[in-house]
Design a protein around this motif. Structure first.
Motif, PDB file in Angstrom:
ATOM      1  N   PRO A 214       0.828  -1.192   0.000  1.00 26.50           N
ATOM      2  CA  PRO A 214       0.000   0.000   0.000  1.00 26.50           C
ATOM      3  C   PRO A 214       0.866   1.247   0.000  1.00 26.50           C
ATOM      4  N   VAL A 215       0.248   2.386  -0.346  1.00 24.85           N
ATOM      5  CA  VAL A 215       0.999   3.636  -0.422  1.00 24.85           C
ATOM      6  C   VAL A 215       1.615   3.982   0.916  1.00 24.85           C
ATOM      7  N   ALA A 216       0.843   3.792   1.997  1.00 24.36           N
ATOM      8  CA  ALA A 216       1.357   4.122   3.329  1.00 24.36           C
ATOM      9  C   ALA A 216       2.561   3.265   3.672  1.00 24.36           C
ATOM     10  N   ALA A 217       2.473   1.957   3.383  1.00 25.08           N
ATOM     11  CA  ALA A 217       3.593   1.067   3.681  1.00 25.08           C
ATOM     12  C   ALA A 217       4.812   1.425   2.842  1.00 25.08           C
ATOM     13  N   GLY A 218       4.574   1.795   1.577  1.00 25.16           N
ATOM     14  CA  GLY A 218       5.683   2.206   0.721  1.00 25.16           C
ATOM     15  C   GLY A 218       6.372   3.453   1.236  1.00 25.16           C
ATOM     16  N   PHE A 219       5.573   4.393   1.755  1.00 32.55           N
ATOM     17  CA  PHE A 219       6.158   5.620   2.309  1.00 32.55           C
ATOM     18  C   PHE A 219       6.992   5.309   3.546  1.00 32.55           C
ATOM     19  N   LEU A 220       6.500   4.441   4.422  1.00 33.26           N
ATOM     20  CA  LEU A 220       7.224   4.125   5.653  1.00 33.26           C
ATOM     21  C   LEU A 220       8.545   3.426   5.368  1.00 33.26           C
ATOM     22  N   ARG A 221       8.656   2.748   4.222  1.00 31.66           N
ATOM     23  CA  ARG A 221       9.875   2.030   3.895  1.00 31.66           C
ATOM     24  C   ARG A 221      10.818   2.826   3.008  1.00 31.66           C
ATOM     25  N   ARG A 222      10.462   4.050   2.702  1.00 25.72           N
ATOM     26  CA  ARG A 222      11.344   4.898   1.891  1.00 25.72           C
ATOM     27  C   ARG A 222      12.441   5.478   2.769  1.00 25.72           C
TER      28      ARG A 222
ATOM     29  N   VAL B 258      18.333   4.926   6.670  1.00 26.45           N
ATOM     30  CA  VAL B 258      17.298   4.830   7.694  1.00 26.45           C
ATOM     31  C   VAL B 258      15.956   5.166   7.062  1.00 26.45           C
ATOM     32  N   THR B 259      15.005   4.245   7.163  1.00 30.13           N
ATOM     33  CA  THR B 259      13.674   4.481   6.613  1.00 30.13           C
ATOM     34  C   THR B 259      12.822   5.260   7.599  1.00 30.13           C
ATOM     35  N   ALA B 260      11.655   5.715   7.117  1.00 26.60           N
ATOM     36  CA  ALA B 260      10.744   6.461   7.984  1.00 26.60           C
ATOM     37  C   ALA B 260      10.270   5.605   9.148  1.00 26.60           C
ATOM     38  N   MET B 261      10.032   4.326   8.899  1.00 26.13           N
ATOM     39  CA  MET B 261       9.592   3.432   9.963  1.00 26.13           C
ATOM     40  C   MET B 261      10.686   3.254  11.012  1.00 26.13           C
ATOM     41  N   GLU B 262      11.918   3.059  10.569  1.00 28.45           N
ATOM     42  CA  GLU B 262      13.023   2.907  11.504  1.00 28.45           C
ATOM     43  C   GLU B 262      13.241   4.176  12.313  1.00 28.45           C
ATOM     44  N   LEU B 263      13.105   5.326  11.665  1.00 28.46           N
ATOM     45  CA  LEU B 263      13.260   6.591  12.371  1.00 28.46           C
ATOM     46  C   LEU B 263      12.187   6.749  13.438  1.00 28.46           C
ATOM     47  N   GLY B 264      10.958   6.363  13.118  1.00 32.20           N
ATOM     48  CA  GLY B 264       9.874   6.438  14.100  1.00 32.20           C
ATOM     49  C   GLY B 264      10.128   5.559  15.305  1.00 32.20           C
ATOM     50  N   PHE B 265      10.561   4.319  15.057  1.00 26.81           N
ATOM     51  CA  PHE B 265      10.871   3.414  16.165  1.00 26.81           C
ATOM     52  C   PHE B 265      12.047   3.931  16.988  1.00 26.81           C
ATOM     53  N   GLY B 266      13.027   4.531  16.326  1.00 26.28           N
ATOM     54  CA  GLY B 266      14.177   5.076  17.039  1.00 26.28           C
ATOM     55  C   GLY B 266      13.789   6.209  17.974  1.00 26.28           C
ATOM     56  N   LEU B 267      12.928   7.096  17.493  1.00 25.30           N
ATOM     57  CA  LEU B 267      12.477   8.210  18.330  1.00 25.30           C
ATOM     58  C   LEU B 267      11.662   7.695  19.521  1.00 25.30           C
ATOM     59  N   MET B 268      10.828   6.680  19.284  1.00 22.93           N
ATOM     60  CA  MET B 268      10.055   6.122  20.395  1.00 22.93           C
ATOM     61  C   MET B 268      10.966   5.454  21.428  1.00 22.93           C
TER      62      MET B 268
END
Length: 597
Positions: A26-34, A45-55
């Motif tokens: 999906p578009v959302a999943a594709g964005f998180l993996r960019r 570092v992908t958007a998902m990894e950055l989010g987990f890192g900040l948390m």
């Protein structure tokens, strides 16, 4: 543990669905993996990894603040109420001890996540589109952070005991509380692993780093004896999942893989071809770990799988560029053409759960030297997808650099031997030979050769350690072993530990409780994993008999693709390849190609 089991079920459903057609995210999943960060030392570092890192950083900050507020606002004030004559020095010392203790607690939180990135078959990583190979940097960062916190924790207590004249506590092994001696021993092992993992030391003395890191079981043992059973439970999920993965890897590596043939290219490159189970599916860029006892019994080396599990249902191939002592020994052994059989053990393959690159309109891939091997697997997957009706495949522009023209023979491995047509895909290759200014004459060295090995009854085709339904079996192992652990722990606590604590007037030894926890974890994993492995092994017994009955062709040095000059103008690869001599690729000028993505 519950999340790990659910992830396994989810990945099984995704794998089942992907057998029909490549899954588009999906578009959302594709964005998180960019990628959102591409810079040293963070890497990609992908958007998902950055989010987990900040948390995670927020968790550490909140935990430390909460610990300190609780200590200074509650526990310390109660101490002052009971000791009204406490001097200012003693108050400062108590605060100093509290800070040292709480930093150890924060290090324990880092430990809770330390083993997730190095769990190769982790369902949690794969559910978020990550792999152990791409996540190893987080293990490194968590290891450094936890060691800094533990070093401050240890040094802080040594200073505190020195100020309060209690240095004897450094060698205390309490029966009712944490063991300081166990903490000292754990810190010795930890420092040895930490010092050898420094990048400069690791690069120059990798074997020292690798063998020192094998001390981690002793580190875990004394660490748990130091922190106690309660804090062991905080880090238990990561260690539990890692232990399952490590034991399954041991079971798989205990079997010998059936090495069918090997290609020896004149550019000191090898292609090893293994027999594999038809039920073994893997995605491009997967990695296979190989051990050859006749060269080294302890060394395991990872190589990218270049074959395609859909196009080559009974074969798995890896390409090895001879650059180190291990690969040079293997090359000389095969080039002698006197080897009839080689004993090989493998672990894997490990890789992504889906082919996300299919969703793009075009791919621009850049490689140097042996870095072309992941590109081989990607191109072969695109070739397979192009055979499906109404299935879009991206155009491919491959930019690769080599030192010598002889290395161009690696390009012949881009396509399987059975392929005779490239019209269904748009493939453009730009090859740069950096150390030669013009095309060299035909090489005088002998052409490439293919060596066939005699079958051995003890060799087995490479298969998933848990069979085709590996994710479901992994879910069963995780859930069953954890339930077994809790059940047996409850029995031991109720009928053995509890009577001693409440009926004898004595307290059960603090360290013995920790040993019970660790023993039951290992025992439950051993029992359940072994039972599932034996079941899956029996299911694959029929395929083994089929492999043993296959006749192996005689050795030959003739190969349809590789017998002539590396870029034979009649080959399909030559038609799609443009070679530049004495030049390097100008990547800035190629940036406009990214508009195709």
């Amino acid at each position: 543990m519950f999340v790990a089991v659910l992830s396994c079920v989810y990945l099984h459903l995704v794998q089942k669905k992907s057998q029909n057609c490549a899954i588009r995210s999906p578009v959302a999943a594709g964005f998180l993996r960019r990628p959102v960060i591409v810079a040293s030392p963070l890497g990609v570092v992908t958007a998902m990894e950055l989010g987990f890192g900040l948390m995670f950083i927020s968790l550490l900050v909140w935990s430390l603040a909460n610990y300190l507020i609780t200590s200074f606002g509650g526990h310390l004030h109660r101490q002052m109420d009971t000791t009204t004559m406490m001097s200012i020095d003693k108050v400062w010392q108590a605060k100093f001890r509290s800070v040292s203790l709480r930093l150890g607690y924060i290090g324990n939180i880092c430990w809770a996540f330390l083993f997730f990135p190095v769990t190769r078959s982790s369902s949690i990583l794969h559910m978020f589109g990550l792999t152990s190979e791409s996540s190893i940097k987080y293990h490194i960062w968590l290891g450094h952070l936890s060691m800094i916190l533990f070093a401050i924790h240890t040094l802080g207590f040594i200073i505190y005991w020195g100020m309060t004249h209690q240095m004897v506590l450094l060698l205390e092994w309490s029966k009712t509380y944490v063991s300081n001696v166990a903490g000292d021993i754990a810190m010795v092992f930890a420092m040895a692993m930490w010092v050898t993992s420094i990048p400069r030391v690791r690069r120059k003395m990798f074997e020292v780093f690798y063998y020192t890191h094998q001390l981690y079981p002793l580190y875990i043992l004394f660490y748990v004896l130091h922190v106690g059973a309660s804090y062991f439970c905080m880090i238990l999920p990561g260690i539990f999942l890692f232990a399952i993965d490590r034991y399954l890897r041991f079971l798989q590596s205990s079997r010998h893989a059936a090495l069918v043939s090997a290609r020896v290219l004149p550019c000191e490159t090898l292609e090893l071809n293994f027999s594999k189970s038809k039920g073994l599916d893997y995605n491009p860029t997967s990695i296979l770990f190989i051990n050859i006892p006749s060269i080294s019994k302890l060394q395991w080396h990872p190589f990218t799988v270049t074959s395609n599990s859909n196009m080559e249902a009974d074969k798995l191939s890896v390409v090895i560029k001879c650059q180190g002592s291990w690969s040079q020994k293997l090359y000389k052994k095969l080039a002698s053409n006197s080897v009839e059989h080689i004993q090989v053990s493998v672990e894997g393959p490990y890789g992504p759960t889906s082919s996300q690159f299919i969703r793009h309109k075009g791919l621009v891939m850049v490689s140097g030297g042996s870095g072309i091997t992941p590109m081989i697997s990607i191109i072969r997957e695109i070739i397979f997808q192009s055979t499906k009706p109404d299935c879009h495949v991206p155009s491919v522009h491959l930019i690769c650099a080599f030192k010598n023209s002889a290395d161009l023979s690696v390009l012949q491995l881009l396509l399987p031997i059975s392929l005779s047509d490239l019209t269904k895909i748009q493939l453009q290759i730009e090859a740069y030979v950096t150390r030669e200014t013009e095309q060299q004459p035909l090489p005088s060295q002998k052409p490439s050769q293919t060596i066939w090995f005699k079958p051995n009854p003890s060799d087995l085709p490479i298969s998933g350690v848990l069979g085709p339904k590996s994710w479901l079996w992994l879910a069963a192992i995780i859930s069953s072993s954890f339930v077994l652990f809790l059940f047996v722990l409850g029995i031991v606590t109720r009928f053995y530990i509890y009577p001693i604590d409440h009926n004898t007037g004595q307290s059960y030894h603090y360290s013995f409780t920790c040993l019970w926890y660790m023993f039951l974890v290992c025992a439950s994993i051993f029992i359940v994993s072994s039972a599932v492995f034996i079941w899956c092994k029996n299911q694959n017994a029929m395929e083994r008999n089929q492999i043993l009955n296959v006749e192996v062709p005689k050795q030959t040095i003739d190969d349809r693709e590789l017998e002539s000059f590396p870029l034979h103008h009649e080959s399909l690869i030559a038609q799609a390849t443009q070679v530049h001599y004495g030049a390097r690729p100008n990547l800035r000028s190629k940036l406009q190609l990214t508009k195709l993505l």
